[in-house]
Each structure stands twice: as structure tokens, then as C-alpha cells.
Motif scaffolding. Sequence first.
Motif, PDB file in Angstrom:
ATOM      1  N   SER A 181      21.110 -19.610  -0.332  1.00 30.46           N
ATOM      2  CA  SER A 181      20.154 -20.596  -0.872  1.00 30.46           C
ATOM      3  C   SER A 181      20.022 -21.813   0.038  1.00 30.46           C
ATOM      4  O   SER A 181      19.047 -22.564  -0.056  1.00 30.46           O
ATOM      5  CB  SER A 181      20.577 -21.037  -2.274  1.00 30.46           C
ATOM      6  N   ASP A 182      21.008 -22.021   0.928  1.00 33.34           N
ATOM      7  CA  ASP A 182      20.900 -23.094   1.916  1.00 33.34           C
ATOM      8  C   ASP A 182      20.073 -22.658   3.126  1.00 33.34           C
ATOM      9  O   ASP A 182      19.685 -23.490   3.957  1.00 33.34           O
ATOM     10  CB  ASP A 182      22.289 -23.514   2.411  1.00 33.34           C
ATOM     11  N   LEU A 183      19.847 -21.351   3.229  1.00 27.89           N
ATOM     12  CA  LEU A 183      19.188 -20.794   4.405  1.00 27.89           C
ATOM     13  C   LEU A 183      17.787 -20.273   4.117  1.00 27.89           C
ATOM     14  O   LEU A 183      16.903 -20.335   4.976  1.00 27.89           O
ATOM     15  CB  LEU A 183      20.036 -19.644   4.973  1.00 27.89           C
ATOM     16  N   TYR A 184      17.587 -19.744   2.892  1.00 33.21           N
ATOM     17  CA  TYR A 184      16.321 -19.110   2.536  1.00 33.21           C
ATOM     18  C   TYR A 184      15.867 -19.542   1.141  1.00 33.21           C
ATOM     19  O   TYR A 184      16.689 -19.913   0.297  1.00 33.21           O
ATOM     20  CB  TYR A 184      16.454 -17.575   2.528  1.00 33.21           C
ATOM     21  N   GLU A 185      14.576 -19.427   0.927  1.00 35.52           N
ATOM     22  CA  GLU A 185      14.023 -19.587  -0.413  1.00 35.52           C
ATOM     23  C   GLU A 185      13.131 -18.381  -0.721  1.00 35.52           C
ATOM     24  O   GLU A 185      12.465 -17.845   0.180  1.00 35.52           O
ATOM     25  CB  GLU A 185      13.205 -20.875  -0.524  1.00 35.52           C
ATOM     26  N   LYS A 186      13.159 -17.969  -1.981  1.00 31.80           N
ATOM     27  CA  LYS A 186      12.307 -16.857  -2.390  1.00 31.80           C
ATOM     28  C   LYS A 186      10.879 -17.375  -2.534  1.00 31.80           C
ATOM     29  O   LYS A 186      10.650 -18.440  -3.090  1.00 31.80           O
ATOM     30  CB  LYS A 186      12.785 -16.262  -3.712  1.00 31.80           C
ATOM     31  N   ILE A 187       9.933 -16.606  -2.016  1.00 35.03           N
ATOM     32  CA  ILE A 187       8.536 -17.015  -2.123  1.00 35.03           C
ATOM     33  C   ILE A 187       7.705 -15.854  -2.670  1.00 35.03           C
ATOM     34  O   ILE A 187       8.103 -14.688  -2.594  1.00 35.03           O
ATOM     35  CB  ILE A 187       7.960 -17.470  -0.765  1.00 35.03           C
ATOM     36  N   SER A 188       6.564 -16.186  -3.215  1.00 28.58           N
ATOM     37  CA  SER A 188       5.617 -15.180  -3.687  1.00 28.58           C
ATOM     38  C   SER A 188       4.222 -15.694  -3.357  1.00 28.58           C
ATOM     39  O   SER A 188       3.503 -16.207  -4.211  1.00 28.58           O
ATOM     40  CB  SER A 188       5.775 -14.943  -5.192  1.00 28.58           C
ATOM     41  N   GLU A 189       3.858 -15.546  -2.084  1.00 24.27           N
ATOM     42  CA  GLU A 189       2.563 -16.018  -1.600  1.00 24.27           C
ATOM     43  C   GLU A 189       1.596 -14.838  -1.581  1.00 24.27           C
ATOM     44  O   GLU A 189       1.722 -13.932  -0.760  1.00 24.27           O
ATOM     45  CB  GLU A 189       2.716 -16.614  -0.198  1.00 24.27           C
ATOM     46  N   LYS A 190       0.649 -14.823  -2.501  1.00 25.59           N
ATOM     47  CA  LYS A 190      -0.268 -13.703  -2.641  1.00 25.59           C
ATOM     48  C   LYS A 190      -1.432 -13.788  -1.648  1.00 25.59           C
ATOM     49  O   LYS A 190      -1.865 -14.872  -1.242  1.00 25.59           O
ATOM     50  CB  LYS A 190      -0.815 -13.632  -4.060  1.00 25.59           C
ATOM     51  N   ASN A 191      -1.911 -12.629  -1.301  1.00 28.89           N
ATOM     52  CA  ASN A 191      -3.036 -12.533  -0.375  1.00 28.89           C
ATOM     53  C   ASN A 191      -4.341 -12.922  -1.075  1.00 28.89           C
ATOM     54  O   ASN A 191      -4.696 -12.352  -2.100  1.00 28.89           O
ATOM     55  CB  ASN A 191      -3.128 -11.086   0.148  1.00 28.89           C
ATOM     56  N   ASP A 192      -5.057 -13.868  -0.519  1.00 22.92           N
ATOM     57  CA  ASP A 192      -6.348 -14.272  -1.090  1.00 22.92           C
ATOM     58  C   ASP A 192      -7.498 -13.588  -0.353  1.00 22.92           C
ATOM     59  O   ASP A 192      -8.621 -14.090  -0.324  1.00 22.92           O
ATOM     60  CB  ASP A 192      -6.507 -15.791  -1.053  1.00 22.92           C
ATOM     61  N   LEU A 193      -7.176 -12.427   0.236  1.00 19.93           N
ATOM     62  CA  LEU A 193      -8.102 -11.629   1.051  1.00 19.93           C
ATOM     63  C   LEU A 193      -8.352 -12.237   2.427  1.00 19.93           C
ATOM     64  O   LEU A 193      -9.267 -11.833   3.142  1.00 19.93           O
ATOM     65  CB  LEU A 193      -9.430 -11.378   0.322  1.00 19.93           C
ATOM     66  N   SER A 194      -7.493 -13.219   2.787  1.00 20.74           N
ATOM     67  CA  SER A 194      -7.527 -13.715   4.166  1.00 20.74           C
ATOM     68  C   SER A 194      -7.047 -12.617   5.117  1.00 20.74           C
ATOM     69  O   SER A 194      -7.378 -12.607   6.300  1.00 20.74           O
ATOM     70  CB  SER A 194      -6.627 -14.943   4.324  1.00 20.74           C
ATOM     71  N   TYR A 195      -6.231 -11.707   4.591  1.00 27.16           N
ATOM     72  CA  TYR A 195      -5.696 -10.594   5.376  1.00 27.16           C
ATOM     73  C   TYR A 195      -6.283  -9.285   4.851  1.00 27.16           C
ATOM     74  O   TYR A 195      -6.260  -9.022   3.643  1.00 27.16           O
ATOM     75  CB  TYR A 195      -4.172 -10.551   5.288  1.00 27.16           C
ATOM     76  N   SER A 196      -6.796  -8.466   5.735  1.00 25.97           N
ATOM     77  CA  SER A 196      -7.409  -7.196   5.351  1.00 25.97           C
ATOM     78  C   SER A 196      -6.509  -6.025   5.725  1.00 25.97           C
ATOM     79  O   SER A 196      -5.335  -6.212   6.088  1.00 25.97           O
ATOM     80  CB  SER A 196      -8.788  -7.060   6.006  1.00 25.97           C
ATOM     81  N   LEU A 197      -7.050  -4.807   5.655  1.00 28.91           N
ATOM     82  CA  LEU A 197      -6.265  -3.590   5.873  1.00 28.91           C
ATOM     83  C   LEU A 197      -5.502  -3.579   7.193  1.00 28.91           C
ATOM     84  O   LEU A 197      -4.370  -3.097   7.255  1.00 28.91           O
ATOM     85  CB  LEU A 197      -7.190  -2.365   5.841  1.00 28.91           C
ATOM     86  N   ASN A 198      -6.126  -4.123   8.244  1.00 32.85           N
ATOM     87  CA  ASN A 198      -5.495  -4.060   9.567  1.00 32.85           C
ATOM     88  C   ASN A 198      -4.286  -4.978   9.702  1.00 32.85           C
ATOM     89  O   ASN A 198      -3.613  -4.978  10.735  1.00 32.85           O
ATOM     90  CB  ASN A 198      -6.519  -4.386  10.664  1.00 32.85           C
TER      91      ASN A 198
END
Length: 410
Positions: A27-44
Amino acid sequence: MMSKEKRRVPKLRFPGFTEDWEQRKFSDLYEKISEKNDLSYSLNKIISVANMYYKSDAKVSNEEYLKTYNIFRYGEIAFEGNKSKDFAYGRFVENTIGDGIISHVFEVFRPIVKYDIYFWKYYINYEPIMGKVLSRCTKKTTMMTNLVAKDFLKETVLVPTLAEQKQIGTLLNTLDKFITLHQRKLDNLRLKKKALLQKLFPKNGERYPELRFPGFTDAWEQRKLGECMDSFEYGLNAAAKEYDGTHKYIRITDIDDETHNFIQSNLTSPDIDFNSDVSDYKLNINDIVFARTGASVGKTYLYNPSDGDLYYAGFLIRGKVNEACDAGFIYQNTLTRDYDSFIRITSQRSGQPGVNSKEYATFRLNIPCKDEQEKISELLNRLDKLFTLHQRKLDHLQLKKKALLQQMFV
């Protein structure tokens, strides 16, 4: 007190680093995240977590489904819950290729301190350390393990200074580049050998190969494998015992899947009385052994005198190549597409796949004059030796990497 001191430092260090590694909570080194794709990223931009590359063949039912994907940024780690012989509780994989997206089934953690990406690439993936951590913070399911994120973040790990991280990370990454280079050379040799086999042997139904040595123009003759052998014989029905220093035992598992060489590590001897006459089970020049059952049915090995006194086991069939044929040429025929097709069809059984000696004898192959056989055998044998040389270099580098991981990590 001394034992505690030893556990906090690695066995092998770069000059100038003497301080203990610091015990830190994740917990001093990492944090859990849940960043969802808003379609900025596609299949490729879909990343394969298992192999760390952008998938070129990724498919989804519709574009909207991409919104369920987690964004996975450079330097972040994702948990892959697939169990394997190398990773008993799954594993963490670091993103070293760039930003992208991954399935929502993978949990993502973002570093919150300064770090060296290549040090953590290897450290977070190192089973002797992380396996113990994951055994305490995962839940087993039928096929996979699920990570309990809050429990993982409570776990601790020993961490060196950023300067030492960079030294270790650079060394391991450089070694990996050498390993990749030798792997590519091996892959190129495989492709070259495959292409030569297709050109040096006539295609199905034809009597002339596409590529020939100067001076050879005659049509090849079709024969059955049995016509090229003096005999087919089954091996010893004996268990393996500790190697006695002289008599080596070759079983299906002792033949390398890639090179078809006899594996010299973990040698054993057949558990038999060598005071009795067992010479019939000892391999000689011009002998080829064939695997007769199981998943490796069809696998072959051409006896090499440099391998020493070899006795062959019961799940192998020994073929003694006659004087009219070159043993190396016959062996190379067992590495062709035609042979693979023959094994695939002939080995079909209601239980385990298998091919017996009478069936092996029916394999049809095209045969030139013996001089041409020897020329072809010599060329392909040189290529095989080069292949073996690169394989040994690759194995040596991988062993060196394994040793470094053991000595440079606490």
C-alpha cells in the motif's frame, strides 16, 4: 540478529550498495485503480496481459463493450489469475509497452512512489517471493485464482533504493535482450530448416525435388520405411534407476522436443542386470528410435555415438537402417510434413494415440541414390548442429538469468 541482517540484503550486489533493503507495505508502493475506457482506446490498443503486446486479432461484440475495459498505463501492474506450473497462485505482470486497455477481469495497480520499471518488471513477477505473498491474498476457483486487493496491499516486500533498483533492472533487461536475440536466431533457423525440407524433398506425388545438388538428375524412387530397415525392435521393459556412470537410459521424455537430441541432464540407467546379455537393447550407429505411444508418438532420435552407451526403453521402437540407405537421410524424413501427416492419421486409437512397428514400416518416402542422400543428410545435419549451438547458448543465458534472480533478490 545476524540471520535477520542476512535476510534483508541479497547475496549479490553492485559495488557501493551496502544498506539493508527496506520492508514496505504494498500500500506504500501501489494503489488499486479502476480507470474505465471512455472509447479513447480502440481495438488496436487491447493488450495481452499474458504476453505483453498489443493484440492484432482482438475482437469484441460491439464498440460499446470496450467501455467495460480497464485502462492499463505504462508502468502499472495487472494481476493475471491463471494458475500454472510456474505460478501456483497467478502472477503480476508489469506494463512495459505503453498505454492501452485490458479486460475488466484484470485488477490494475498504479505505482505511487518513484521506481525503476525494469526492476519491478522482474521483481513483481518473481515466483519465489511473490508466490508466498499471493498464497495469502488470493482465493482459489476451479480454473483461476482471484486476488483480494485489500489483503494484497497489506502484504510487505523488501525494497532497495531507487539507485540500486536501476542497476538491477538495467542488468536483467540487458540479459533479456540477449536472450531474445538468440531466440530470434533459433526461430530463423527453424524457418530456414523448414523451407529446406520442403524444397529438398519431392512434394506429395512428385518424383523430383525443387532443389538439388549439382550432378543429380535421376528421379527419386518411392519406398516403404520397412524397405530401408533391417529390422524394427521394441525396447527394454525396465524401470529407470540412478545413473551408474556408464549405462544411459533413453526414454521418450529423454528426447528433446525441439532438437530431437538426447537430453544429457538428469541421466538414468535401466534397472537391469548388466552381467546378462543386454546388447540387443544397446543403440548403435545407423539406429533410429521412434516413440510408439502417447502425446509424443512419432518423435524420433538418431543415435549419436558421442551420447555414449544408450539403452532404449519399451515405449520406443528401434529401427536399424540398412546399408542401401543413409541413416541421417531417413531420420530427416521423419521431420517432414508428410511424416507428420502419416503419424496424425496412423496414430488414431480409441485410447492413447499409438503407432506400432508394422505401421511404421508402411510409411512411404521418396529415396534418391545413396550419394544424394548423403549430401542432403550432411547439409541438414550441419544446420542441426548450428541449431543445437544456439539452443545451448540460449539455455546458458536463461540459467544465468535464473541464477542472477536468485542472488539479486531478497
